[in-house]
Design an enzyme around this catalytic site. Sequence first.
Site, short mmCIF file in Angstrom:
data_model
loop_
_atom_site.label_atom_id
_atom_site.label_comp_id
_atom_site.label_asym_id
_atom_site.label_seq_id
_atom_site.Cartn_x
_atom_site.Cartn_y
_atom_site.Cartn_z
CG HIS A 15 -0.31 -0.09 2.52
ND1 HIS A 15 0.06 1.01 3.23
CD2 HIS A 15 0.06 -1.16 3.26
CE1 HIS A 15 0.62 0.64 4.37
NE2 HIS A 15 0.65 -0.69 4.41
N GLY A 16 0.31 2.39 -0.09
CA GLY A 16 1.08 3.62 -0.26
C GLY A 16 2.15 3.84 0.77
#
Length: 157
Positions: A15-16
């Site tokens: 994820h980011g």
Amino acid sequence: MKNIVWTRIDDRLIHGQVMTQWIQHADANEVVIIDDGVAKDAFIQMIMKSSVPAKINLEIFNVADGIDYLKGEDDGKKILVLVKTPGVLVALADAGVKLESVNVGGIGAKAGRKTLYKNISTSEAENQDLRNLIDKGIKVFFRVVVSDSEELVEKYV
């Protein structure tokens, strides 16, 4: 043995925050995901591979193949290991993969889990796995984001 520079439990895996902060913090150039379910899911793998910067190598293994890979010869890569649950890391450690520390960063709430620390929820079996890692001499700590300070898990399990 491969050069593991960071080991993180995060049930979101890619994820980011992992891509923008943890890889840079660990100075990693390879991400190794060890998860039996993801290893069988070509669609999820495609999405994950498209989310990783071109300069970062991504490998995805089931537990058995992940053990073999991590116990392989050091090829100069600096590896960030991502798993969803602590039980995977117990399997790695039991098989002889050297883990010096484990960052518990994200385990979401679901049936059978209770809040352990901030947004981290665990089942009793997962708490036992965390205790097992600690008993093996592995430093296990909470650190949700890079800017957080480390909080030792042993105070909570």
